[in-house]
Design a protein around this motif. Sequence first.
Motif, PDB file in Angstrom:
ATOM      1  N   LEU A   1       4.954  17.069   0.025  1.00 22.89           N
ATOM      2  CA  LEU A   1       6.050  16.125   0.263  1.00 22.89           C
ATOM      3  C   LEU A   1       7.278  16.468  -0.572  1.00 22.89           C
ATOM      4  CD1 LEU A   1       4.030  12.780   0.361  1.00 22.89           C
ATOM      5  CD2 LEU A   1       5.244  13.825   2.265  1.00 22.89           C
ATOM      6  N   LEU A   2       7.046  16.744  -1.861  1.00 25.00           N
ATOM      7  CA  LEU A   2       8.169  17.049  -2.746  1.00 25.00           C
ATOM      8  C   LEU A   2       8.837  18.365  -2.375  1.00 25.00           C
ATOM      9  CD1 LEU A   2       6.576  15.872  -6.117  1.00 25.00           C
ATOM     10  CD2 LEU A   2       8.409  14.755  -4.856  1.00 25.00           C
TER      11      LEU A   2
ATOM     12  N   LYS B   1      10.183  11.922  -1.318  1.00 25.28           N
ATOM     13  CA  LYS B   1       9.881  11.320  -2.613  1.00 25.28           C
ATOM     14  C   LYS B   1       8.599  10.509  -2.516  1.00 25.28           C
ATOM     15  CE  LYS B   1      14.828  10.673  -3.576  1.00 25.28           C
ATOM     16  NZ  LYS B   1      15.895   9.649  -3.755  1.00 25.28           N
ATOM     17  N   LEU B   2       7.852  10.449  -3.629  1.00 26.31           N
ATOM     18  CA  LEU B   2       6.682   9.590  -3.683  1.00 26.31           C
ATOM     19  C   LEU B   2       7.141   8.177  -4.008  1.00 26.31           C
ATOM     20  CD1 LEU B   2       4.072  11.790  -5.558  1.00 26.31           C
ATOM     21  CD2 LEU B   2       4.049  11.130  -3.163  1.00 26.31           C
ATOM     22  N   ALA B   3       6.718   7.216  -3.214  1.00 30.59           N
ATOM     23  CA  ALA B   3       7.109   5.832  -3.445  1.00 30.59           C
ATOM     24  C   ALA B   3       6.477   5.314  -4.727  1.00 30.59           C
ATOM     25  CB  ALA B   3       6.680   4.974  -2.262  1.00 30.59           C
ATOM     26  N   GLN B   4       7.216   4.554  -5.494  1.00 31.05           N
ATOM     27  CA  GLN B   4       6.703   3.934  -6.713  1.00 31.05           C
ATOM     28  C   GLN B   4       6.161   2.559  -6.356  1.00 31.05           C
ATOM     29  OE1 GLN B   4       6.616   5.561  -9.723  1.00 31.05           O
ATOM     30  NE2 GLN B   4       7.400   7.311  -8.525  1.00 31.05           N
ATOM     31  N   LEU B   5       4.855   2.418  -6.418  1.00 33.63           N
ATOM     32  CA  LEU B   5       4.219   1.167  -6.036  1.00 33.63           C
ATOM     33  C   LEU B   5       4.158   0.206  -7.217  1.00 33.63           C
ATOM     34  CD1 LEU B   5       1.238   2.614  -3.939  1.00 33.63           C
ATOM     35  CD2 LEU B   5       3.511   1.946  -3.149  1.00 33.63           C
ATOM     36  N   SER B   6       4.314  -1.074  -6.915  1.00 34.41           N
ATOM     37  CA  SER B   6       4.254  -2.083  -7.975  1.00 34.41           C
ATOM     38  C   SER B   6       2.795  -2.358  -8.338  1.00 34.41           C
ATOM     39  CB  SER B   6       4.930  -3.376  -7.500  1.00 34.41           C
ATOM     40  OG  SER B   6       4.236  -3.905  -6.385  1.00 34.41           O
ATOM     41  N   ASP B   7       2.573  -2.933  -9.501  1.00 34.34           N
ATOM     42  CA  ASP B   7       1.218  -3.301  -9.929  1.00 34.34           C
ATOM     43  C   ASP B   7       0.704  -4.489  -9.115  1.00 34.34           C
ATOM     44  OD1 ASP B   7       1.310  -1.294 -11.808  1.00 34.34           O
ATOM     45  OD2 ASP B   7       2.067  -2.629 -13.382  1.00 34.34           O
TER      46      ASP B   7
END
Length: 334
Positions: A322-323, A328-334
């Motif tokens: 992907l990069l 971009k890799l999505a930044q997931l919330s906790d």
Amino acid sequence: MNLDFLFYPRSVAVIGASNVPGKVGNAIMRSITLKYRGRVYAVNVKGGEIEVNGKKFKVYRSILEVPDDVDVAVIAVPAKFVPDVVDECGQKGVKGAIVISAGFKEAGRADLEEELVKRARKWGIRLVGPNCLGVTNLENGFDCNFNPPERQARPKFGGIAFMSQSGAFGAAILDWAARHEVGMSKFISLGNMADLDESDFMSYLRDDPKTKVITAYLEGVKDGRKFFNIAKETTKVKPVIILKAGRTEAGAKAAVSHTGSLAGSYAIYQAAFEQTGVLGAKSMRQLFNYAKALAMQKPAKGDRVAIVTNGGGVGVMMSDGLLERGLKLAQLSD
């Protein structure tokens, strides 16, 4: 560009229709009379009557003898007779001609192909081919493919359109799509592209509400600037995926003898694809994997991707891929 008359004709004449199994004219009649509900007229200088798919047809000696209007002519007679047949089609008021016959530019007879185009333009007739497999509209059953259904499967109706400069490759795609239950809207065998070319059909398919994804097998394009401009506008509306053959020197030479096409430098095509937003494929499997994904879901609005996997190694490889492709890799919330 509106080419509906080629895909939604009210009436069709098959010139070179035959009662003899194994003849191209017989195969076309078997294909076209299976599901198509428009008027079909058989034309052959021998006259008489033929029976196909349990239906009997009077055979007219010339298209000029057909009593009704004819929208499209499917021509399968020896190449040397085709220009004169197109003249008769012009006198009849035919709008489009699908020329199955081979023996033109690809066989060293560029002069005969030029004469064919000259006659067609005199009458305002748009040409598909020559040296092509035919055209198929999976929506309404209009199918003049000279590989009859018992020899070659037809896919179900769906959102993927496919155009091919190779008849054999096109036939393989139809079989593959049917076997994998991939729906197709329209199939176009481009042949030598003496008149209508890949850009013309791309322009038409861009505005076709039945087509969600446009795919193609191409050995070369007829007009580079025209292709660039139309592709750039088309990819703003729907995805375009192209399998470009003739990527090597040997492949480019083979393309010339196949359809008379000049394949050109693959690096130039790569640059053009990148600038216009065309997605390039390098195999039949990749072509339709891309097409299936894009046909089944809407294009992403952004460049962020989340990966869900049950294996760490696969996740690492997907992250790299992907990069490397600018995502971009999505930044997931906790």
